[in-house]
Design a protein around this motif. Sequence first.
Motif, PDB file in Angstrom:
ATOM      1  N   LYS A 181     -10.937  -2.814  -8.204  1.00  0.00           N
ATOM      2  CA  LYS A 181     -11.305  -1.426  -7.901  1.00  0.00           C
ATOM      3  C   LYS A 181     -10.114  -0.495  -8.154  1.00  0.00           C
ATOM      4  O   LYS A 181     -10.271   0.615  -8.674  1.00  0.00           O
ATOM      5  N   VAL A 241     -10.503   1.747   3.671  1.00  0.00           N
ATOM      6  CA  VAL A 241      -9.282   2.467   3.311  1.00  0.00           C
ATOM      7  C   VAL A 241      -8.151   2.058   4.255  1.00  0.00           C
ATOM      8  O   VAL A 241      -8.402   1.719   5.421  1.00  0.00           O
ATOM      9  N   ILE A 242      -6.952   2.060   3.758  1.00  0.00           N
ATOM     10  CA  ILE A 242      -5.758   1.946   4.593  1.00  0.00           C
ATOM     11  C   ILE A 242      -4.789   3.053   4.181  1.00  0.00           C
ATOM     12  O   ILE A 242      -4.917   3.548   3.052  1.00  0.00           O
ATOM     13  N   GLN A 268      -7.242   8.570  10.462  1.00  0.00           N
ATOM     14  CA  GLN A 268      -7.066   8.164   9.066  1.00  0.00           C
ATOM     15  C   GLN A 268      -6.699   9.395   8.260  1.00  0.00           C
ATOM     16  O   GLN A 268      -7.186  10.479   8.515  1.00  0.00           O
ATOM     17  N   ASP A 269      -5.915   9.167   7.319  1.00  0.00           N
ATOM     18  CA  ASP A 269      -5.237  10.092   6.430  1.00  0.00           C
ATOM     19  C   ASP A 269      -3.842  10.305   7.005  1.00  0.00           C
ATOM     20  O   ASP A 269      -3.665  10.726   8.150  1.00  0.00           O
ATOM     21  N   THR A 270      -2.863   9.978   6.164  1.00  0.00           N
ATOM     22  CA  THR A 270      -1.487   9.997   6.645  1.00  0.00           C
ATOM     23  C   THR A 270      -1.049  11.387   7.117  1.00  0.00           C
ATOM     24  O   THR A 270      -0.252  11.482   8.053  1.00  0.00           O
ATOM     25  N   SER A 312       0.819  -1.219   0.000  1.00  0.00           N
ATOM     26  CA  SER A 312       0.000   0.000   0.000  1.00  0.00           C
ATOM     27  C   SER A 312       0.851   1.267   0.000  1.00  0.00           C
ATOM     28  O   SER A 312       1.743   1.452   0.829  1.00  0.00           O
ATOM     29  N   LEU A 313       0.541   2.130  -0.945  1.00  0.00           N
ATOM     30  CA  LEU A 313       1.297   3.368  -1.163  1.00  0.00           C
ATOM     31  C   LEU A 313       1.375   4.217   0.116  1.00  0.00           C
ATOM     32  O   LEU A 313       2.457   4.564   0.581  1.00  0.00           O
ATOM     33  N   TYR A 314       0.216   4.531   0.672  1.00  0.00           N
ATOM     34  CA  TYR A 314       0.213   5.447   1.815  1.00  0.00           C
ATOM     35  C   TYR A 314       0.662   4.756   3.101  1.00  0.00           C
ATOM     36  O   TYR A 314       1.092   5.424   4.043  1.00  0.00           O
ATOM     37  N   TYR A 359     -10.426  16.356  -2.800  1.00  0.00           N
ATOM     38  CA  TYR A 359      -9.511  16.051  -1.695  1.00  0.00           C
ATOM     39  C   TYR A 359      -8.158  16.751  -1.869  1.00  0.00           C
ATOM     40  O   TYR A 359      -7.556  17.202  -0.879  1.00  0.00           O
ATOM     41  N   ARG A 413     -16.144  11.978  -3.607  1.00  0.00           N
ATOM     42  CA  ARG A 413     -14.731  11.731  -3.945  1.00  0.00           C
ATOM     43  C   ARG A 413     -14.364  12.482  -5.223  1.00  0.00           C
ATOM     44  O   ARG A 413     -13.260  13.005  -5.326  1.00  0.00           O
TER      45      ARG A 413
HETATM   46  N1  LIG Z   1      -4.910  10.504   1.454  1.00  0.00           N
HETATM   47  C1  LIG Z   1      -5.105   9.221   2.054  1.00  0.00           C
HETATM   48  C2  LIG Z   1      -5.091   8.157   0.982  1.00  0.00           C
HETATM   49  C3  LIG Z   1      -5.352   6.754   1.462  1.00  0.00           C
HETATM   50  C4  LIG Z   1      -5.521   5.802   0.291  1.00  0.00           C
HETATM   51  O1  LIG Z   1      -5.871   6.210  -0.829  1.00  0.00           O
HETATM   52  N2  LIG Z   1      -5.254   4.517   0.548  1.00  0.00           N
HETATM   53  C5  LIG Z   1      -5.434   3.482  -0.459  1.00  0.00           C
HETATM   54  C6  LIG Z   1      -4.461   2.346  -0.261  1.00  0.00           C
HETATM   55  S1  LIG Z   1      -2.773   2.893  -0.299  1.00  0.00           S
HETATM   56  C7  LIG Z   1      -6.832   2.924  -0.275  1.00  0.00           C
HETATM   57  O2  LIG Z   1      -7.095   2.190   0.652  1.00  0.00           O
HETATM   58  N3  LIG Z   1      -7.739   3.340  -1.138  1.00  0.00           N
HETATM   59  C8  LIG Z   1      -9.098   2.917  -1.105  1.00  0.00           C
HETATM   60  C9  LIG Z   1      -9.952   3.964  -1.716  1.00  0.00           C
HETATM   61  O3  LIG Z   1      -9.411   5.057  -1.990  1.00  0.00           O
HETATM   62  O4  LIG Z   1     -11.155   3.721  -1.905  1.00  0.00           O
HETATM   63  C10 LIG Z   1      -4.027   9.028   3.115  1.00  0.00           C
HETATM   64  O5  LIG Z   1      -3.024   9.757   3.095  1.00  0.00           O
HETATM   65  O6  LIG Z   1      -4.207   8.202   4.019  1.00  0.00           O
END
Ligand SMILES: N[C@@H](CCC(=O)N[C@@H](CS)C(=O)NCC(=O)O)C(=O)O
Length: 362
Positions: free
Chosen positions: A146, A50-51, A63-65, A11-13, A308, A287
């Motif tokens: 997705k 979301v993660i 939540q949100d980094t 996961s990116l974030y 966002y 979104r």
């Molecule tokens: N801006 C958010 C982004 C979080 C995000 O987009 N996470 C991805 C995985 S790395 C996710 O779970 N996305 C699901 C979605 O956006 O529906 C952060 O910084 O936490």
Amino acid sequence: MPYQLIGAPLSLYSGKIRGYLRWKNVAYAEVLSTAEVYKAQIMPRVGWPVIPVLITPDDETVQDTSDMIDFVENAEAGPSVYPAGAVQKLAALILELFGDEWLLIAAMHYRWQYNEDFVYQEFGNTAVPKLPKAERYDIGKQRAEKFKGSLPFLGITPATAPAIEKTYEAFLRAFDIHLAAHDFLLGSRPSIGDFGLLGPLYAHNYRDPASGALMEKLAPRVTAWCRNTHAPQHPLSGDFLPDDQIPETLIPILQLFAGEHLPILVSTLAETQKWVQDNPGTTELPRAVGFHKYRIGGIEEDRAVFPYCLWMLQRVLDHLATLSGAKRQAADGFLERIGAGELSNMQILPRLARKNFKLVRV
Ligand SMILES: N[C@@H](CCC(=O)N[C@@H](CS)C(=O)NCC(=O)O)C(=O)O
């Protein structure tokens, strides 16, 4: 109880916040975001899938980094990832936004163009780690739909693919040159900007095998930076450059932000304001609010409008608004120099906030 980070290696974030938590040297345990954990923890706590998710020692959910980093910065002692220098902090916040929201395009393109099978397996390894490999692959493939399906919404199409590669390679080369003289963006201490770049660069473009090989070939110092910025916990060390200095080698990267990312932020603001006018009774923003044109590497394409991004941009503008006198002058001069003078007079109206893990206008 230490902090708990719900996340995953792919996961990116998660990469962004894991790198930060490790650098900050706070005690935390990582919980893999399996299908069960989504059901038992993420959905009840956040309300949407979301993660990453951070659970604090007091059982608060963040939540949100960017909110997680700000939470930990306020709660824990030790050096900050926010430089004290006005211009350095401005550059760091811009680069966080650029990593989070612009390099995301390259991260998603390279992942799905060159690493598809690997990623299906990774999705399965995360969701259902106890099942046999082939079943993990099949389930991973379903769960990844997705994410793969989001590519056209991000403006990633056959028309833009070569342009995305051109602009990403230019970024890699510029960052590699910068890293010949500096450990991190602004000296020997990572800033919020480094962690913004770490998201797309670590989990996708370093860790996905085909993308990692390209990075190693074109920009070996960026590969080393990925390892260092995501390094296991270690004693806090390093500092930002003195006198609020911005290294010359960062200018081409900041100009890339101004040339490519900023126009889309400007258009996102106009489109979002229109949407708000057309939906006067609604406080929660969806979104995406329709589509607009964007340009990358000189190619024009349609892309969804993501309000966002404006919340992230608001972080930059809020910092700018705290400055006055010589500091404000220096900040405006810096913005002018990188080609982002437009930011000096920009305001996000209506203001945006995150409430119950959703974006709202205030
Ligand atoms: N801006 C958010 C982004 C979080 C995000 O987009 N996470 C991805 C995985 S790395 C996710 O779970 N996305 C699901 C979605 O956006 O529906 C952060 O910084 O936490």
